[in-house]
Enzyme design. Structure first.
Site, PDB file in Angstrom:
ATOM      1  N   CYS A 130       0.817  -1.230   0.000  1.00  0.00           N
ATOM      2  CA  CYS A 130       0.000   0.000   0.000  1.00  0.00           C
ATOM      3  C   CYS A 130       0.848   1.278   0.000  1.00  0.00           C
ATOM      4  O   CYS A 130       0.569   2.238  -0.732  1.00  0.00           O
ATOM      5  CB  CYS A 130      -0.941  -0.014   1.196  1.00  0.00           C
ATOM      6  SG  CYS A 130      -0.173  -0.598   2.713  1.00  0.00           S
ATOM      7  N   HIS A 243      -3.048   6.227   4.565  1.00  0.00           N
ATOM      8  CA  HIS A 243      -1.619   6.335   4.869  1.00  0.00           C
ATOM      9  C   HIS A 243      -1.120   7.705   4.397  1.00  0.00           C
ATOM     10  O   HIS A 243      -1.486   8.170   3.311  1.00  0.00           O
ATOM     11  CB  HIS A 243      -0.813   5.277   4.107  1.00  0.00           C
ATOM     12  CG  HIS A 243      -0.998   3.865   4.589  1.00  0.00           C
ATOM     13  ND1 HIS A 243      -1.731   3.522   5.703  1.00  0.00           N
ATOM     14  CD2 HIS A 243      -0.495   2.696   4.098  1.00  0.00           C
ATOM     15  CE1 HIS A 243      -1.678   2.205   5.869  1.00  0.00           C
ATOM     16  NE2 HIS A 243      -0.941   1.693   4.912  1.00  0.00           N
TER      17      HIS A 243
END
Ligand code: A2P
Length: 340
Positions: A130, A243
């Site tokens: 990710c 994130h």
């Protein structure tokens, strides 16, 4: 095939698997039948697809008979065992785990960056980590224009990246704190509430974590450039979704901040949010639920020649995992790369 594909989702009860089902729905992916697979524990549970309840089935070696496409997100050991079985039965696998990412026979693909790598797949395609996905989406136009020499990145990663159990752990710690009860930890080695843990994946002999080395190795593979240096520090923070990354990139040639902005404004999958005087910059709270990669705080690094600093945020469960996997499947379909 004309009416759609027989699609399996492996790890359907997990944070990413659940989102894969949702993204298939949202993007109207042509599904003629869906098989939702998880461990024995979840067999018989019901999940919804296009308004209908679908039984979760236990993953077995026979699960892939008659399937055209399988999206995997049940961890590396499950992928290592079952992805080759699916592939050998003619079912193309898009695998979100780290199991095959560095296998030279497996394309590692971010659709905005290296879709051509899909051409030579052998029924298994890897979805990158990710943190790597959002970084390469934002850096691709700079790399194409002048080349990247070196990246120094620090990440601020949401608990959802660890899976459903970590989302529950943060929720439970919030409740316990509010109720004045002792804070219990099961998933992380320390309390995550009100804390930052510079520890994602296991520590390796070189002092880096697995997650940090993934950012180096996967960036090189996706850009097909083993000369790029990456020094990563990956940190878990008490955020549910999204994130964030502080990225300091040393380029091979000069690019002004204005040129970087122009490149990013027209970059596929990128949205610039860069008006600091109005307190506008990418935030995980805003990125959650979006499939875009948000970039802001773009500035010149005064400490190095040809250095640019930026702040990159994306929804780790969507663009960092489920959406990227479904976008890969869309290309496979569009380019006739299924059913070889
Ligand atoms: P289950 O819910 O039955 O444990 P997350 O990353 O959010 O923790 O989710 C992990 C996913 O992987 C879940 O769907 C989980 O199913 C699934 N999973 C874990 N171990 C296995 C296994 N041995 N076989 C099949 N699915 C598994």
């Amino acid at each position: 095939m004309a009416e759609g594909l027989n699609v399996a989702v492996v790890g359907a009860t997990g944070a990413v698997g659940n989102m894969m089902i949702k993204v298939l729905e949202e993007r109207s992916f042509p599904v003629s039948s869906i098989k939702l697979l998880a461990s024995k524990r979840s067999a018989g549970k019901k999940l919804s697809f296009r308004g209908k309840a679908v039984d979760v089935q236990e993953l077995t070696e026979d699960s892939f008979d008659g399937m055209d496409l399988a999206l995997f997100s049940a961890g590396a050991s499950v992928s290592r065992k079952f992805a080759p079985i699916a592939a050998s039965r003619g079912c193309v696998v898009v695998d979100n785990s780290s199991a095959f990412r560095m296998d030279p026979n497996v394309p590692l693909v971010v659709p905005e960056v290296n879709p051509k790598a899909l051409k030579n797949h052998k029924n298994i395609i890897a979805n990158p980590n990710c943190s790597t996905i959002q970084m390469v989406v934002a850096l691709k136009p700079l790399h194409d224009r002048v080349g990247i020499k070196r990246i120094v990145v620090t990440t601020f990663q949401a608990v959802s990246g660890t899976g459903q159990k970590a989302i529950v752990e943060l929720e439970e710690q919030v409740k316990a704190w509010f109720q004045g009860k002792p804070i219990e930890k099961k998933v992380y080695p320390h309390q995550i509430l009100f804390n930052c843990l510079p520890h994602i994946g296991s520590f390796l002999d070189n002092g880096f974590t697995e997650e940090e080395m993934k950012m180096l190795n996967e960036t090189r593979k996706i850009f097909d450039d083993p000369s790029i240096e990456v020094c990563a520090t990956t940190v878990r923070v008490p955020v549910f979704y999204g994130h964030s990354e502080s990225v300091n990139v040393e380029l091979k040639g000069p690019l002004s901040v204005e040129e970087v902005r122009e490149l990013l404004e027209s970059a596929e999958g990128v949205r610039m949010v860069d008006n600091p005087s109005a307190a506008q910059y990418p935030l995980p709270i805003d990125a959650a639920g979006s499939d875009l990669t948000f970039v802001g705080r773009i500035r010149k690094d005064p400490s190095v020649e040809n250095g640019i600093v930026m702040w990159i945020v994306a929804d780790n469960i969507r663009k960092g995992a489920a959406t990227n996997a479904v976008q890969i499947a869309e290309i496979l379909l569009r380019e006739n790369l299924l059913k070889k």
